[in-house]
Motif scaffolding. Structure first.
Motif, PDB file in Angstrom:
ATOM      1  N   VAL A 196      18.705  21.298 -12.309  1.00 23.72           N
ATOM      2  CA  VAL A 196      19.130  20.686 -13.739  1.00 23.72           C
ATOM      3  C   VAL A 196      20.580  20.274 -13.365  1.00 23.72           C
ATOM      4  O   VAL A 196      21.016  19.302 -13.968  1.00 23.72           O
ATOM      5  N   ALA A 197      21.398  21.219 -12.746  1.00 25.14           N
ATOM      6  CA  ALA A 197      22.791  20.717 -13.016  1.00 25.14           C
ATOM      7  C   ALA A 197      23.216  19.371 -11.989  1.00 25.14           C
ATOM      8  O   ALA A 197      24.036  18.782 -12.223  1.00 25.14           O
ATOM      9  N   THR A 198      22.381  19.019 -10.801  1.00 29.78           N
ATOM     10  CA  THR A 198      22.734  17.910  -9.928  1.00 29.78           C
ATOM     11  C   THR A 198      21.672  16.731 -10.465  1.00 29.78           C
ATOM     12  O   THR A 198      22.081  15.567 -10.000  1.00 29.78           O
ATOM     13  N   LEU A 199      20.636  17.119 -10.897  1.00 27.90           N
ATOM     14  CA  LEU A 199      19.506  15.818 -11.366  1.00 27.90           C
ATOM     15  C   LEU A 199      19.726  15.490 -12.802  1.00 27.90           C
ATOM     16  O   LEU A 199      19.202  14.469 -13.285  1.00 27.90           O
ATOM     17  N   ASN A 200      20.325  16.492 -13.490  1.00 28.26           N
ATOM     18  CA  ASN A 200      20.199  16.212 -15.065  1.00 28.26           C
ATOM     19  C   ASN A 200      18.679  16.314 -15.670  1.00 28.26           C
ATOM     20  O   ASN A 200      18.217  15.512 -16.682  1.00 28.26           O
ATOM     21  N   ALA A 201      17.748  16.970 -14.800  1.00 24.85           N
ATOM     22  CA  ALA A 201      16.225  17.135 -15.574  1.00 24.85           C
ATOM     23  C   ALA A 201      15.790  18.280 -14.901  1.00 24.85           C
ATOM     24  O   ALA A 201      16.294  18.838 -13.706  1.00 24.85           O
ATOM     25  N   VAL A 202      14.923  18.781 -15.847  1.00 21.36           N
ATOM     26  CA  VAL A 202      13.995  20.106 -15.180  1.00 21.36           C
ATOM     27  C   VAL A 202      13.071  19.586 -14.036  1.00 21.36           C
ATOM     28  O   VAL A 202      12.958  18.574 -14.215  1.00 21.36           O
ATOM     29  N   ALA A 203      12.644  20.434 -13.327  1.00 22.79           N
ATOM     30  CA  ALA A 203      11.829  20.216 -12.025  1.00 22.79           C
ATOM     31  C   ALA A 203      10.558  19.382 -12.388  1.00 22.79           C
ATOM     32  O   ALA A 203      10.401  18.371 -11.640  1.00 22.79           O
ATOM     33  N   GLY A 204       9.871  19.530 -13.664  1.00 19.07           N
ATOM     34  CA  GLY A 204       8.722  18.820 -14.034  1.00 19.07           C
ATOM     35  C   GLY A 204       9.173  17.460 -14.433  1.00 19.07           C
ATOM     36  O   GLY A 204       8.132  16.674 -14.306  1.00 19.07           O
ATOM     37  N   ASP A 205      10.429  17.102 -14.613  1.00 17.02           N
ATOM     38  CA  ASP A 205      10.697  16.056 -15.150  1.00 17.02           C
ATOM     39  C   ASP A 205      11.397  14.988 -14.179  1.00 17.02           C
ATOM     40  O   ASP A 205      11.980  13.964 -14.545  1.00 17.02           O
ATOM     41  N   ALA A 206      11.607  15.550 -12.953  1.00 15.32           N
ATOM     42  CA  ALA A 206      12.478  14.937 -11.804  1.00 15.32           C
ATOM     43  C   ALA A 206      11.489  14.407 -10.794  1.00 15.32           C
ATOM     44  O   ALA A 206      10.468  15.017 -10.246  1.00 15.32           O
ATOM     45  N   THR A 439      21.331   3.928  -4.302  1.00 12.01           N
ATOM     46  CA  THR A 439      22.032   4.717  -3.671  1.00 12.01           C
ATOM     47  C   THR A 439      21.239   5.514  -2.911  1.00 12.01           C
ATOM     48  O   THR A 439      21.894   6.162  -1.852  1.00 12.01           O
ATOM     49  N   GLY A 440      20.150   5.960  -3.423  1.00 15.45           N
ATOM     50  CA  GLY A 440      19.367   7.241  -2.739  1.00 15.45           C
ATOM     51  C   GLY A 440      19.558   8.431  -3.493  1.00 15.45           C
ATOM     52  O   GLY A 440      19.089   9.614  -3.077  1.00 15.45           O
ATOM     53  N   TRP A 441      21.167   8.686  -3.966  1.00 17.34           N
ATOM     54  CA  TRP A 441      21.478   9.812  -4.684  1.00 17.34           C
ATOM     55  C   TRP A 441      20.935   9.749  -6.111  1.00 17.34           C
ATOM     56  O   TRP A 441      20.973   8.479  -6.973  1.00 17.34           O
ATOM     57  N   PRO A 442      20.966  10.824  -6.880  1.00 13.47           N
ATOM     58  CA  PRO A 442      21.007  10.975  -8.182  1.00 13.47           C
ATOM     59  C   PRO A 442      22.324  10.528  -8.782  1.00 13.47           C
ATOM     60  O   PRO A 442      23.268  10.233  -8.344  1.00 13.47           O
ATOM     61  N   ALA A 443      22.426  10.530 -10.100  1.00 11.55           N
ATOM     62  CA  ALA A 443      23.400   9.933 -10.897  1.00 11.55           C
ATOM     63  C   ALA A 443      24.726  11.070 -11.025  1.00 11.55           C
ATOM     64  O   ALA A 443      24.698  11.765 -11.719  1.00 11.55           O
ATOM     65  N   THR A 444      25.387  10.889  -9.932  1.00  7.91           N
ATOM     66  CA  THR A 444      26.507  11.806  -9.396  1.00  7.91           C
ATOM     67  C   THR A 444      27.893  11.161  -9.082  1.00  7.91           C
ATOM     68  O   THR A 444      27.831   9.671  -8.945  1.00  7.91           O
ATOM     69  N   MET A 445      28.965  11.526  -9.178  1.00  3.78           N
ATOM     70  CA  MET A 445      30.173  10.937  -8.507  1.00  3.78           C
ATOM     71  C   MET A 445      29.813  10.229  -7.336  1.00  3.78           C
ATOM     72  O   MET A 445      30.476   9.298  -6.844  1.00  3.78           O
ATOM     73  N   GLU A 446      29.225  10.876  -6.675  1.00  3.41           N
ATOM     74  CA  GLU A 446      29.109  10.420  -5.273  1.00  3.41           C
ATOM     75  C   GLU A 446      28.198   9.174  -5.142  1.00  3.41           C
ATOM     76  O   GLU A 446      28.477   8.369  -4.555  1.00  3.41           O
ATOM     77  N   SER A 447      27.058   9.402  -5.978  1.00  2.00           N
ATOM     78  CA  SER A 447      26.394   8.075  -5.945  1.00  2.00           C
ATOM     79  C   SER A 447      27.077   6.702  -6.537  1.00  2.00           C
ATOM     80  O   SER A 447      27.093   5.491  -6.003  1.00  2.00           O
ATOM     81  N   ALA A 448      28.063   6.949  -7.763  1.00  2.00           N
ATOM     82  CA  ALA A 448      28.699   5.758  -8.209  1.00  2.00           C
ATOM     83  C   ALA A 448      29.718   5.567  -6.932  1.00  2.00           C
ATOM     84  O   ALA A 448      30.056   4.141  -6.891  1.00  2.00           O
TER      85      ALA A 448
END
Length: 478
Positions: A196-206, A439-448
């Motif tokens: 949830v902290a890294t994807l901003n979604a619960v497992a069922g929505d990711a 980018t292959g990454w979720p919406a993180t500072m790394e992806s940006a």
């Protein structure tokens, strides 16, 4: 297949100016993606103008003033495996202000456990993968012995997934976990704790593809990959002040409070960028803005299906801020179970608070609460903090306020991978950047940051400029 997967530009860009002046690139958007692209282009000798509509740089990772405190709009962390963001911190001379843990260590408090059994820890040992987490998992008190064994089996199955398999993006992570024997408790106490902290979604929505990327890269690639880093100063110190200083030193013209109204492509390969009161001519343009804003500025034909940008959903993050009249928490942060509280961080020193303690609660996947009135949130979260942190029961609350980012990230739903475009467009000289791109990454500072690098790399290739060698050092370290 994303637009970045095909050679959209077989040309070398517009002809070089006859007088030998440097090529000019305009970067639209001063978040991490745009700042990265501007620095990369300038380091390669391109003349760069960076345009940002807000009065500051930093995008959605920024600070503001409130009653003498410097407040971050939300808590942002990164991991040791975030090699692009670590490069960015080095480039703006800010790495010492956002240090990493020496070794992953996450206190996890369960509000529903008796006092003596409520604290667990997720931490690593100096052993190779996957043994580095073996002792921590074996002693993790929030799961039964059978659940811990099942987690180990699921982790091995996850490690075996091929991230290049497009079928992963069509599946949801929650369904995959259920098929691999994960109980609802295991999902809450481990998989969602991280996801949830890294994807901003619960497992069922990711998307399984994005979840697998997070867990394979962060927990199953290198023993130290998941060590956590965070800013010990306000985010504005890094993403605005130090970023602005680096841009100035690189010769970038930076204009804030300047919103682009239109882009026009010329027959000679050049571009006109219209802002109130001025038209900028450019050889290349990088659109480093949110997907809906990019869609509004894209010229006709720039993407095969520009409407797909509007089909990339968004997900909110709610941040609850509480200032107490005394110290109530000795740890720098902890995660919570059995409570609506997710992660709690001590922001006292970073905010400039002279006495008392300032805690920030980061609440991801906050669709159900993002519009809840502050009074209702106060009634909900203050009692929860009393359950989790005994010291709060005798402390006085000096201030309670909320920050809301309704479109904090793109929604990492199954199928989002086919919607995310690459850096290149079909319009010569026009490039896309942002955490929402492919980018292959979720919406993180790394992806940006990675998106800014990709856009700059594509533009430099078209302009015939050599890539700055240091820019891609993080790829070698990945």
């Amino acid at each position: 297949m994303s637009d970045g997967a095909r050679p959209a530009e077989a040309h070398s860009g517009p002809p070089a100016p006859a007088d030998g002046t440097p090529r000019h690139a305009v970067v639209v958007g001063g978040g991490l993606a745009g700042t990265t692209a501007a620095l990369a282009l300038a380091d390669a000798g391109v003349r760069v103008t960076l345009l940002e509509g807000r009065p500051r740089l930093g995008g959605l990772a920024f600070s503001f003033q409130r009653d003498g405190l410097t407040v971050d709009n939300g808590q942002h962390v990164y991991l040791r495996c975030c090699t692009a963001y670590r490069w960015f911190l080095d480039r703006i001379e800010g790495a010492a202000l956002a240090p990493l843990q020496n070794r992953l260590d996450v206190p996890v408090v369960d509000a529903d456990k008796p006092e003596g059994r409520r604290l667990g820890r997720l931490r690593r040992d100096p052993l190779p993968v996957p043994l580095h987490l073996g002792r921590s998992l074996a002693a993790y008190p929030h799961l039964s012995l059978a659940e811990r064994a099942a987690v180990g089996r699921a982790a091995l199955a996850l490690k075996g997934l091929d991230l290049a398999d497009p079928a992963l993006d069509t599946q949801d992570f929650g369904g995959w976990l259920a098929r691999h024997g994960q109980s609802a408790r295991a999902v809450e106490a481990l998989w969602d704790l991280v996801g949830v902290a890294t994807l901003n979604a619960v497992a069922g929505d990711a998307s399984l593809a994005l979840a697998a990327m997070v867990f394979k890269t962060g927990l199953l690639s290198d023993p130290g990959a998941a060590d956590i880093g965070w800013a010990h100063v306000p985010l504005g110190e890094l993403h605005d002040r130090l970023a602005r200083k680096a841009l100035d030193s690189a010769g970038v013209r930076t204009e804030v409070r300047t919103r682009v109204t239109s882009l026009t492509h010329h027959g000679n390969g050049g571009w006109s960028v219209q802002v109130p009161g001025e038209t900028l001519d450019a050889d290349a343009v990088v659109l480093a803005v949110p997907q809906r804003e990019a869609h509004a500025l894209l010229p006709s034909g720039a993407l095969d299906d520009p409407g797909r940008l509007l089909r990339i959903g968004t997900a909110p993050i709610l941040n609850v801020h509480v200032v107490y009249d005394r110290q109530v928490l000795a740890r720098p942060f902890f995660a919570a179970l059995g409570s609506p509280v997710q992660w709690v961080f001590d922001r006292t020193a970073a905010s400039g608070l002279g006495d008392g303690q300032y805690l920030a609660l980061s609440q991801s996947a906050a669709q159900d609460e993002i519009d809840t009135p502050v009074a209702d949130l106060r009634e909900r979260y203050l009692p929860e903090l009393e359950r989790l942190i005994p010291g709060t029961r005798t402390a006085r609350v000096r201030d309670f306020f909320v920050t809301r980012e309704r479109t904090a990230t793109f929604a990492p739903a199954p199928g989002v991978g086919r919607l995310r475009p690459g850096a290149r467009t079909k319009a010569p000289g026009l490039y896309l950047a942002g955490a929402w791109t492919a980018t292959g990454w979720p919406a993180t500072m790394e992806s940006a940051v990675r998106s800014g690098v990709s856009a700059a790399d594509a533009a430099l290739g078209a302009l015939g400029r050599p890539r700055p060698r240091h820019l891609f050092a993080f790829e070698e370290a990945a």
